[in-house]
Every structure is written in structure tokens, then in C-alpha cells.
Design a protein around this motif. Structure first.
Motif, short mmCIF file in Angstrom:
data_model
loop_
_atom_site.label_atom_id
_atom_site.label_comp_id
_atom_site.label_asym_id
_atom_site.label_seq_id
_atom_site.Cartn_x
_atom_site.Cartn_y
_atom_site.Cartn_z
N GLY A 1 -5.85 2.26 -8.52
CA GLY A 1 -5.00 1.63 -7.52
C GLY A 1 -3.98 0.66 -8.06
N ARG A 2 -3.87 0.57 -9.38
CA ARG A 2 -2.96 -0.41 -9.96
C ARG A 2 -1.49 -0.10 -9.65
NH1 ARG A 2 -4.85 -0.30 -16.10
NH2 ARG A 2 -5.03 1.91 -15.50
N GLY A 3 -0.71 -1.16 -9.49
CA GLY A 3 0.73 -1.04 -9.43
C GLY A 3 1.29 -1.51 -10.76
N TRP A 4 1.93 -0.64 -11.50
CA TRP A 4 2.45 -0.99 -12.81
C TRP A 4 3.85 -1.59 -12.69
CZ3 TRP A 4 0.44 4.17 -15.12
CH2 TRP A 4 -0.79 3.94 -15.76
N ALA A 5 4.06 -2.72 -13.34
CA ALA A 5 5.38 -3.34 -13.38
C ALA A 5 6.23 -2.61 -14.42
CB ALA A 5 5.26 -4.82 -13.74
N ILE A 6 7.38 -2.15 -14.00
CA ILE A 6 8.32 -1.46 -14.88
C ILE A 6 9.54 -2.35 -15.06
CG2 ILE A 6 9.73 0.61 -15.23
CD1 ILE A 6 6.74 1.19 -15.17
N ALA A 7 9.71 -2.90 -16.26
CA ALA A 7 10.87 -3.75 -16.54
C ALA A 7 12.13 -2.90 -16.65
CB ALA A 7 10.64 -4.53 -17.83
N ALA A 8 13.29 -3.56 -16.58
CA ALA A 8 14.56 -2.84 -16.65
C ALA A 8 14.66 -2.01 -17.94
CB ALA A 8 15.71 -3.82 -16.55
N HIS B 1 6.68 -3.34 4.21
CA HIS B 1 5.51 -4.05 4.73
C HIS B 1 4.25 -3.78 3.90
CE1 HIS B 1 7.21 -5.65 8.52
NE2 HIS B 1 8.02 -4.61 8.43
N THR B 2 4.42 -3.23 2.70
CA THR B 2 3.27 -2.91 1.85
C THR B 2 3.49 -3.48 0.45
OG1 THR B 2 3.01 -0.84 3.07
CG2 THR B 2 1.75 -1.08 1.04
N SER B 3 2.46 -4.09 -0.09
CA SER B 3 2.52 -4.65 -1.44
C SER B 3 1.23 -4.31 -2.18
CB SER B 3 2.71 -6.17 -1.42
OG SER B 3 3.95 -6.53 -0.84
N SER B 4 1.30 -4.41 -3.49
CA SER B 4 0.11 -4.28 -4.33
C SER B 4 -0.33 -5.68 -4.72
CB SER B 4 0.45 -3.48 -5.59
OG SER B 4 -0.65 -3.45 -6.49
N ILE B 5 -1.63 -5.95 -4.62
CA ILE B 5 -2.13 -7.25 -5.06
C ILE B 5 -2.92 -7.10 -6.36
CG2 ILE B 5 -2.23 -8.25 -2.74
CD1 ILE B 5 -5.36 -7.88 -2.98
N VAL B 6 -2.79 -8.10 -7.21
CA VAL B 6 -3.64 -8.25 -8.39
C VAL B 6 -4.23 -9.65 -8.27
CG1 VAL B 6 -3.81 -8.18 -10.90
CG2 VAL B 6 -2.08 -6.79 -9.73
N TRP B 7 -5.48 -9.71 -7.85
CA TRP B 7 -6.16 -10.96 -7.51
C TRP B 7 -7.20 -11.24 -8.59
CZ3 TRP B 7 -8.76 -11.70 -2.03
CH2 TRP B 7 -9.26 -13.01 -1.92
N THR B 8 -6.91 -12.21 -9.44
CA THR B 8 -7.79 -12.54 -10.56
C THR B 8 -8.67 -13.72 -10.23
OG1 THR B 8 -6.13 -11.72 -12.13
CG2 THR B 8 -7.85 -13.14 -13.01
N ALA C 1 -5.54 -3.83 -5.06
CA ALA C 1 -5.51 -3.08 -3.80
C ALA C 1 -4.08 -3.06 -3.27
CB ALA C 1 -6.44 -3.71 -2.76
N ALA C 2 -3.82 -2.11 -2.39
CA ALA C 2 -2.57 -2.12 -1.62
C ALA C 2 -2.86 -2.75 -0.27
CB ALA C 2 -2.05 -0.71 -1.44
N VAL C 3 -1.95 -3.60 0.18
CA VAL C 3 -2.14 -4.30 1.45
C VAL C 3 -0.89 -4.17 2.31
CG1 VAL C 3 -3.80 -5.97 0.55
CG2 VAL C 3 -1.35 -6.51 0.46
N ARG C 4 -1.11 -4.13 3.61
CA ARG C 4 -0.02 -4.21 4.58
C ARG C 4 0.10 -5.66 5.03
NH1 ARG C 4 3.50 -0.42 6.04
NH2 ARG C 4 3.28 -0.94 8.26
N HIS C 5 1.33 -6.08 5.36
CA HIS C 5 1.54 -7.45 5.83
C HIS C 5 2.58 -7.47 6.93
CE1 HIS C 5 4.74 -6.97 2.81
NE2 HIS C 5 3.79 -6.76 1.92
N ALA C 6 2.49 -8.47 7.79
CA ALA C 6 3.29 -8.51 9.02
C ALA C 6 4.78 -8.74 8.74
CB ALA C 6 2.75 -9.60 9.94
N ILE C 7 5.08 -9.55 7.73
CA ILE C 7 6.48 -9.91 7.42
C ILE C 7 6.95 -9.09 6.22
CG2 ILE C 7 8.00 -11.81 6.73
CD1 ILE C 7 5.96 -13.72 8.05
N PRO C 8 8.15 -8.51 6.24
CA PRO C 8 8.63 -7.73 5.10
C PRO C 8 8.65 -8.57 3.81
CG PRO C 8 10.06 -7.40 6.99
CD PRO C 8 9.12 -8.51 7.36
N HIS C 9 8.35 -7.92 2.71
CA HIS C 9 8.30 -8.66 1.44
C HIS C 9 9.67 -9.02 0.89
CE1 HIS C 9 9.30 -4.79 -0.35
NE2 HIS C 9 8.12 -4.28 -0.11
N GLY C 10 10.72 -8.37 1.39
CA GLY C 10 12.08 -8.71 0.96
C GLY C 10 12.32 -8.47 -0.52
N ASN C 11 11.54 -7.57 -1.13
CA ASN C 11 11.66 -7.25 -2.56
C ASN C 11 11.42 -8.46 -3.46
OD1 ASN C 11 12.32 -4.55 -1.93
ND2 ASN C 11 14.48 -5.06 -1.73
#
Length: 399
Positions: free
Chosen positions: A51-58, A227-234, A196-206
Motif C-alpha cells: 500500500g505504499r505511496g512512493w515519492a517520485i522527485a522531479a 480527496h484521497t491521500s496516502s499516509i505514512v504514520w511512524t 494506508a490510503a485515506v479519504r478526507h473531507a477537504i481537498p488536499h490541494g496538492n
């Protein structure tokens, strides 16, 4: 040798994004390549696996684009326009001082993208299938025999592959690394990341958020849906196990109390995964006719989201080194070529590993004087445009 046996210039053990990108680069450069991957292609693309979301740099996007993979992942890539870093407490309180990375300070290009792991793995598999690359999926290597002129790999199926060079892109428990007898500096952080992937009420606005909490960082990373983001909760491992075991509604309420109200209420959008966190760094990345890249060579804390980007840079630099060697008529396993590759990667690798280790040690605690110092530090960087842009260039992989 049987009719199924192969002779290639380079054999790559590990067909994930790092090994896959290297294979594509070498194939396009005219070298014959075999890739051995223990997972089947169907399993690699299974969204229930990881379920990971990988960060892709420019800089990493440019690498993926070069080999035709970016178009495949772009529709499902979340844009990171800005990054907001704050220091907080478990009670949800946040410091009034913060660090905000605005992509407009560097031009029109986003800071990066978030791509879910199965999406990227599937794109790599599709790109490999379109090239004349020998792909052995669902296979494991059971023996590595290093000779003076080549390396012979024996697979569990009985197939043998002979190569001038073997690349270990086979992860933290690398068979190539252990075969070479390369020692590793490693330790556990005593932390576990819940993903995990989570839904949220307010748009994340990138906007990507990183909250530094006493048990470890909590990152909210924007996905393609607003309205969906990936969380990494340590968290410390014992606490992470308790949190992981909560019912969905209790997990969602605790997440909201830790993160705050910036995106409103949370709802889980799928299953949860957990990953123990540790540090490992190989003492060297080469041995006669063997070389390590990606997690086989280094593994870091996800606090800055740079692990995959570092591995992709390994692949790009090694591909260029082997391409230049081929043009000079050198063997792929030439010792001078491998030595030059290792020297060229050492500074980048050690600097990034040290930085992520230091960041985690500095921010994953609740010691009052340290909290004050780091809060002032965040505010200071926010007010020093030159230093801030240097951090942004590093995060974007364009340094």
C-alpha cells in the motif's frame, strides 16, 4: 547448457522499479540483459500486496519518462505542488512556526509526485515486456558462482544464466551482497510505519504535509484524487502495533487527533500495512563482477521520502557507466568501470543516508530543549531563501 540457458552481458537479480529501470536503460544502450524476479508479474501489480505511496522527485520523473514509463503512471500520480513541515505533539497541537516549500519558488515544475507502489511496478513490467529483455519472473537464484571472466547463476528451475556482470537489485536481504561477503552497517530505529490510503473531507490541494511527532513523523501525501491521500504514520513499534490493531473508526479518530483539522475528517480507503524501519548501508557496492544498487546497497528511514529516488539514481549512473564502457570496448564487469561507478555514487548515498538518520533522531522525540531548537530551525530555514532553495533542489532530485 540446456536450450533454456542464457548468456547475457548483464544479469539483474530483482525486477522492481530500480532493477527494471536499469534493465531498460541497458537494453536501450545495446547490452543484452536478463532480469530474475522472484515475484510473478501479476503479484507485482497486485494492489493488495503493497500500500505504499512512493515519492517520485522531479529528477526521477525524468528517468521514468526517458524509458516510457511516466505516461503509464501519470494518470494515477498525485502532484506535490507544495510541502508543509510542522512540529507537533501527540495531542494534535502544532507549533506556530513551520517550513513551507512552495514549488513556485523553483519555477512551474511540481516538487514531485506520489505514485502507489503497484502502479509503478505494473508500469515497469509493461515497459520490460516491450523490450527484447530476458525476463524470468516467479524465479529465484539458488547459486552464484563468480569466475574470472563471468558469473554463472543457477535458478531454482534449473536454468543457468551466464553474465559478464551481475547486479544485485534484490533488496535488503540481498543474496548478491552476501555472496560478495560485503559487510553492512545496520540498526533498527525501534519504529514501525503504518501505511494506508485515506479519504478526507477537504481537498488536499496538492500539498504534502509532514508532522513531526514524538514517536515519529506523520506524512500525508496527495494522491491523484483530490480527496484521497496516502499516509505514512511512524510510531514507536509497541505503539504502532496497538494503533494498527484498532478498529477502523478508532484508527480514523486517532489519526485526526494526531494530524489536526487541515483536511477535515478521515476515512480509510483500503487496508492498512505496517513496515518495521531500520538503517542499513553496505560498506562497499562492488566486488569482482558484482555490483549493488537500490535497497541492496542502502536502506533509509522514510522521513524524507528519498529511498526510491536514491535507487533510481544508482540505476541511471550505473547504466551510463556501462554504456560508456561498452563504447570503449570494455567488458561489463571490468573492475575499473565498477570502481568508478562506486566512487561516483558514494557522496550522494552517504549524504542522503546521514541526513535522513539525523532528521529522524532530531525530530522523533519530545525533549523540550530539542523541540525548541528544531522549531526555531524550521522557522530560520523558512526565512533564508537561499538555504530553502538548496533544500528544495535536493528534495526534487535536481542538484
Amino acid at each position: 547448457m540446456t536450450t533454456a540457458d542464457l548468456r547475457v552481458d548483464v544479469a539483474i537479480i530483482g525486477g522492481g522499479p530500480v532493477g527494471g529501470v536499469l534493465a531498460l536503460a541497458l537494453g536501450d544502450a545495446g547490452l543484452s540483459v536478463a532480469v530474475i524476479e522472484r515475484e510473478t508479474r501479476a503479484l507485482q501489480a497486485d494492489e493488495r500486496l503493497d500500500g505504499r505511496g512512493w515519492a517520485i522527485a522531479a529528477g526521477s520523473r525524468a528517468i521514468l519518462d526517458r524509458f516510457g514509463m511516466w505516461d503509464a503512471v501519470a494518470p494515477r500520480a498525485g502532484v506535490i505542488a507544495d510541502i508543509r513541515v510542522t512540529d507537533g505533539a501527540d495531542t494534535g497541537g502544532l507549533s506556530r512556526l513551520f517550513l513551507h516549500f512552495d514549488h513556485r519558488e523553483m519555477g512551474d515544475q511540481p516538487m514531485g509526485w506520489i505514485v502507489e507502489a503497484p502502479v509503478l511496478r505494473a508500469a515497469v513490467g509493461q515497459a520490460l515486456s516491450a523490450r527484447p529483455i530476458a525476463w524470468r519472473s516467479g524465479e529465484t537464484v539458488v547459486e552464484i558462482e563468480v569466475g574470472s571472466a563471468n558469473v554463472r547463476l543457477t535458478l531454482a528451475s534449473g536454468t543457468a544464466i551466464t553474465a559478464g556482470l551481475v547486479v544485485g537489485a534484490d533488496g535488503r536481504a540481498s543474496l548478491v551482497r552476501s555472496t560478495a561477503g560485503i559487510p553492512v552497517a545496520d540498526w533498527s530505529y525501534g519504529q514501525t510505519a503504518i501505511v494506508a490510503a485515506v479519504r478526507h473531507a477537504i481537498p488536499h490541494g496538492n500539498v504534502a504535509h509532514e508532522r513531526f511527532l514524538p514517536g515519529g513523523p506523520l506524512a500525508l501525501l496527495p494522491l491523484a484524487d483530490a480527496h484521497t491521500s496516502s499516509i505514512v504514520w511512524t510510531e514507536r513499534t509497541a505503539a504502532a502495533e496497538r494503533i494498527y490493531g484498532l478498529t477502523d473508526d478508532r484508527f480514523e479518530r486517532l489519526l485526526a487527533s494526531r494530524f489536526g483539522s487541515a483536511v477535515g475528517a478521515f476515512r480509510l480507503a483500503g487496508p492498512r500495512w505496517r513496515w518495521p524501519l531500520g538503517f542499513h548501508l553496505a560498506a562497499r557496492t562492488t566486488a569482482p563482477r558484482l555490483v549493488l544498487i537500490g535497497d541492496a546497497a542502502h536502506g533509509m528511514h522514510p522521513i524524507a521520502g528519498q529511498g526510491l529516488n536514491l535507487g533510481l539514481r544508482d540505476a541511471a549512473v550505473l547504466a551510463d557507466a556501462l554504456d560508456q564502457a561498452r563504447k570503449r570496448g570494455c567488458d561489463a564487469g571490468d573492475a575499473s568501470v565498477l570502481a568508478a561507478y562506486e566512487a561516483s555514487r558514494r557522496t550522494d548515498t552517504v549524504a542522503m543516508m546521514a541526513a535522513t538518520d539525523l532528521l529522524n533522531r532530531l525530530f522523533s522525540n519530545d525533549i523540550a530543549p530539542v523541540r525548541l531548537a528544531r522549531t526555531i530551525g524550521l522557522a530560520a530555514v523558512e526565512r533564508l531563501p537561499g538555504l530553502k532553495r538548496a533544500f528544495m533542489r535536493r528534495a526534487m532530485g535536481i542538484g
